[in-house]
Design a protein around this motif. Structure first.
Motif, short mmCIF file in Angstrom:
data_model
loop_
_atom_site.label_atom_id
_atom_site.label_comp_id
_atom_site.label_asym_id
_atom_site.label_seq_id
_atom_site.Cartn_x
_atom_site.Cartn_y
_atom_site.Cartn_z
N GLY A 71 6.59 -10.56 -14.05
CA GLY A 71 6.35 -9.34 -13.26
C GLY A 71 5.54 -8.34 -14.07
O GLY A 71 5.04 -8.67 -15.15
N SER A 72 5.38 -7.14 -13.53
CA SER A 72 4.67 -6.11 -14.31
C SER A 72 5.17 -4.72 -13.95
O SER A 72 5.58 -4.46 -12.82
CB SER A 72 3.16 -6.19 -14.09
OG SER A 72 2.75 -5.38 -13.02
N VAL A 73 5.15 -3.82 -14.94
CA VAL A 73 5.55 -2.42 -14.73
C VAL A 73 4.98 -1.58 -15.87
O VAL A 73 4.78 -2.08 -16.98
CB VAL A 73 7.10 -2.29 -14.68
CG1 VAL A 73 7.73 -2.59 -16.04
CG2 VAL A 73 7.54 -0.91 -14.17
N ALA A 74 4.68 -0.31 -15.56
CA ALA A 74 4.32 0.64 -16.62
C ALA A 74 5.43 1.67 -16.72
O ALA A 74 5.96 2.12 -15.70
CB ALA A 74 3.00 1.33 -16.29
N TYR A 75 5.80 2.01 -17.94
CA TYR A 75 6.90 2.94 -18.18
C TYR A 75 6.48 3.88 -19.29
O TYR A 75 5.81 3.47 -20.24
CB TYR A 75 8.16 2.16 -18.58
CG TYR A 75 9.41 2.99 -18.62
CD1 TYR A 75 10.13 3.26 -17.45
CD2 TYR A 75 9.88 3.52 -19.80
CE1 TYR A 75 11.28 4.03 -17.46
CE2 TYR A 75 11.03 4.29 -19.84
CZ TYR A 75 11.72 4.54 -18.66
OH TYR A 75 12.86 5.30 -18.68
N GLY A 76 6.87 5.16 -19.17
CA GLY A 76 6.44 6.10 -20.20
C GLY A 76 7.46 7.18 -20.47
O GLY A 76 8.37 7.43 -19.66
N VAL A 122 5.48 3.44 -13.15
CA VAL A 122 4.55 3.11 -12.08
C VAL A 122 4.61 1.60 -11.90
O VAL A 122 4.58 0.86 -12.89
CB VAL A 122 3.11 3.57 -12.41
CG1 VAL A 122 2.09 2.91 -11.50
CG2 VAL A 122 2.99 5.08 -12.32
N GLY A 123 4.71 1.14 -10.65
CA GLY A 123 4.74 -0.30 -10.38
C GLY A 123 6.13 -0.87 -10.56
O GLY A 123 7.13 -0.15 -10.53
N GLY A 124 6.16 -2.21 -10.75
CA GLY A 124 7.45 -2.87 -10.92
C GLY A 124 8.20 -3.07 -9.62
O GLY A 124 9.43 -3.05 -9.60
N TRP A 125 7.48 -3.29 -8.53
CA TRP A 125 8.13 -3.44 -7.22
C TRP A 125 8.40 -4.89 -6.86
O TRP A 125 8.67 -5.21 -5.70
CB TRP A 125 7.27 -2.76 -6.14
CG TRP A 125 7.06 -1.29 -6.39
CD1 TRP A 125 5.89 -0.66 -6.63
CD2 TRP A 125 8.08 -0.27 -6.43
NE1 TRP A 125 6.11 0.68 -6.82
CE2 TRP A 125 7.44 0.95 -6.70
CE3 TRP A 125 9.47 -0.28 -6.26
CZ2 TRP A 125 8.14 2.16 -6.83
CZ3 TRP A 125 10.16 0.91 -6.39
CH2 TRP A 125 9.50 2.11 -6.66
N GLY A 126 8.36 -5.76 -7.84
CA GLY A 126 8.73 -7.16 -7.56
C GLY A 126 7.54 -8.01 -7.17
O GLY A 126 6.52 -7.50 -6.72
N ALA A 181 0.83 -1.21 0.00
CA ALA A 181 0.00 0.00 0.00
C ALA A 181 0.87 1.26 0.00
O ALA A 181 0.55 2.25 -0.67
CB ALA A 181 -0.92 -0.01 1.21
N ALA A 182 1.98 1.21 0.74
CA ALA A 182 2.90 2.36 0.79
C ALA A 182 3.49 2.61 -0.60
O ALA A 182 3.58 3.76 -1.06
CB ALA A 182 4.01 2.09 1.80
N LEU A 183 3.85 1.53 -1.30
CA LEU A 183 4.44 1.67 -2.63
C LEU A 183 3.41 2.17 -3.64
O LEU A 183 3.73 2.95 -4.54
CB LEU A 183 5.02 0.33 -3.09
CG LEU A 183 6.26 -0.14 -2.32
CD1 LEU A 183 6.59 -1.58 -2.68
CD2 LEU A 183 7.45 0.77 -2.62
N LYS A 184 2.18 1.73 -3.49
CA LYS A 184 1.11 2.21 -4.39
C LYS A 184 0.89 3.71 -4.18
O LYS A 184 0.64 4.44 -5.14
CB LYS A 184 -0.20 1.45 -4.14
CG LYS A 184 -0.22 0.09 -4.78
CD LYS A 184 -1.63 -0.50 -4.70
CE LYS A 184 -1.73 -1.79 -5.48
NZ LYS A 184 -3.07 -2.37 -5.41
N PHE A 185 0.96 4.16 -2.93
CA PHE A 185 0.83 5.59 -2.65
C PHE A 185 2.01 6.34 -3.27
O PHE A 185 1.82 7.39 -3.92
CB PHE A 185 0.76 5.81 -1.13
CG PHE A 185 0.92 7.24 -0.71
CD1 PHE A 185 0.10 8.24 -1.23
CD2 PHE A 185 1.90 7.61 0.21
CE1 PHE A 185 0.26 9.57 -0.85
CE2 PHE A 185 2.06 8.93 0.59
CZ PHE A 185 1.24 9.91 0.06
N GLN A 186 3.20 5.79 -3.11
CA GLN A 186 4.40 6.43 -3.68
C GLN A 186 4.26 6.56 -5.20
O GLN A 186 4.66 7.56 -5.80
CB GLN A 186 5.63 5.60 -3.29
CG GLN A 186 6.95 6.35 -3.37
CD GLN A 186 7.53 6.35 -4.77
OE1 GLN A 186 7.14 5.55 -5.62
NE2 GLN A 186 8.45 7.27 -5.02
#
Lengths: 323, 323
Positions: free
Chosen positions: B126-131, B141-145, A164-169
């Motif tokens: 995994g997943s991540v958005a990059y722009g 956004v995302g990509g935190w493992g 949740a902290a990372l989603k906020f970040q």
């Protein structure tokens, strides 16, 4: 006088006590882990051999008068493993002693119900609900490990807190003080370093589980995201218990529910929510353990021997628990 | 004629191509992984040295005429790592060649936008958005493992599938065909054995991610639990993209969105739901890659050199992609 040995074997440590028939503790010590899922039979044999040798050395006369060894061992759930470990124990105890082996959840249950049937929910790093009814039928719900289950556990609460902290970040999630609290905890100032501290931790599972304390802290500071996580954990725990109740007990049958493990130590956290939710149904009697789990094994032993556990005996064991 | 080298370096393999200024492929090969998060600088130096030596051996004249090396390397996100790897590459390329190093998400983006700004969502294990926007500002956004994030990824979908199956088995969750499908997949007949197959898998992360295929299968058979998981995954992916859009683009600015990675290969799974959700807003132009990611690096190189990428050049690279 005759004696009973109780063992509580878990993933981090194994507690051992020997008591007389009046509940007086003669011997009490702790050794390393004995989780049957992780440790080989050979290693378990060595551990138990050392345990009984230690008792024999310190109290040779009493050891020969042991009439019951009751062991609650983590991971001893399947019939096959149970048979193997019972074999090991039987080869090590005095001739006249009976051996009872159960999963450690059962002595955790008895540490609260003092020998009565009931349901225990254990929530520490992992989580599981385990129960036994009047007919001695046993069943469980949950306990599928940190990656695939263990809802309501410390790991699950900690993981959701970081997530949740990372989603906020990221700008994806609701505002929460968890991000700053986690930064402070790890003494970092960005999400990448935070992540690295967790993924490169020596014991990642325990590290994440320990972060549940930060979630509880944020919850007490009225953080909405933390509140949602804590309330959901409580709902998951209640769900485990209610499901198991339906499996083992008849409709509206009164049952003791023991809440056990690190998550319930925080009396302002998950505990009161679970309590409140369960006691809406007047057939649940919610308890916290009044004995150490290893004395739950002693209670299990007495119960198997058809010896009534009196309040005096409990009092003596409680006193030994707090010493 | 002059030449460009494109590199796409990921966690499982590194693809390399050399093309001329008209988009004709001269050299094309694949070597082992080059994820900068996992591999040391010394090892990266060895890998790149071998890559350029191989090109030099096969096309010595052309190699001396290389004017640009564009590498997209997984884990090359931080300024520090970028500087280190750029240093390594610069020491290995011909004197007159420029070196561009970016995170591999950017060439994945270009493999769809063909050099235009835009957003890529990559969802595999995994997943991540990059722009990147017109001003060349980049963000993610995302990509935190897999343990703390990667919502909408194969790992996340697979994990939720197993978890839902176990909840059904426990009596805690809704009925789902996932349990039987997982039993069949692992040739087991109980939850304990199912769990063991996963926790004791050699590569647990990949094993769980691969189970997303079973969830897609159940989804197509109208399983309600699987549908909920697939729909939630799509919503998480859309959420990544919309959040990143707000960070990088102005209100209602038209932007190309590239959906990339294993999860989108199943054209009846997550893809159409994400497509539908995004195209409700008429400023999103949803694409799937029309080139291999390594040709995204070539497109990146041409863009940096201010060489217009014509449709003829794209066609030639597409033909080489499918060979």
């Amino acid at each position: 006088m005759e004696y009973i040995i109780g063992i509580d074997g878990g993933g981090t440590k194994t507690q051992v006590v020997m008591v007389d028939m009046r509940g007086n503790t003669v011997i009490n010590f702790t050794v390393g882990p004995s989780n049957a899922n992780v440790i080989s039979n050979q290693e378990l044999h060595e551990i138990f051999k050392a345990i009984f040798q230690r008792i024999k050395d310190r109290a040779p006369v009493e050891f020969e008068r042991v009439i019951c060894v009751y062991a609650g061992i983590a991971g001893a759930g399947s019939a096959e493993i149970k048979q193997q470990i019972t074999g090991i124990l039987s080869s090590l105890v005095p001739k006249n002693s009976k051996v009872y082996l159960e999963i450690d959840a059962l002595n955790a249950l008895y540490s609260g119900t003092l020998g009565d049937p009931g349901i225990v929910h254990i929530s520490g790093t992992g989580s599981v609900a385990y129960g036994i009814n009047k007919k001695q039928n046993k069943d469980r719900v949950g306990g599928w490990g940190h990656l695939l289950g263990d809802e309501g556990s410390g790991y699950s609460i900690g993981r959701q807190g970081v997530s949740a902290a990372l989603k906020f970040q990221d700008g994806r999630g609701d505002q929460t003080i968890l991000l700053d609290m986690l930064y402070e905890h790890f003494r970092v100032d960005n999400a990448r370093s935070l992540i690295d501290h967790i993924y490169f931790a020596q014991d990642m599972k325990r590290t994440i589980a320990s972060l549940s304390e930060i979630v509880f802290c944020a919850y007490k500071r009225n953080d909405r995201v933390a509140s949602r996580i804590v309330e959901n954990a409580a709902i998951e725990i209640v769900h485990h218990i209610v499901t198991l109740y339906r499996k083992l007990f008849t409709d509206r049958e009164e049952v003791k529910v023991v809440l056990c493990g690190g998550i319930f130590n925080d009396v302002d956290g998950v505990l009161p929510i679970v309590h409140r939710n369960l006691e809406k149904d007047d057939y649940f009697r919610v308890l916290t353990p009044s004995l150490l789990p290893v004395y739950g094994s002693i209670v299990g032993g007495f119960t198997q021997l058809d010896v009534k556990v009196t309040s005096d005996m409990i009092k003596r064991m409680q006193e030994a628990s707090t010493n």
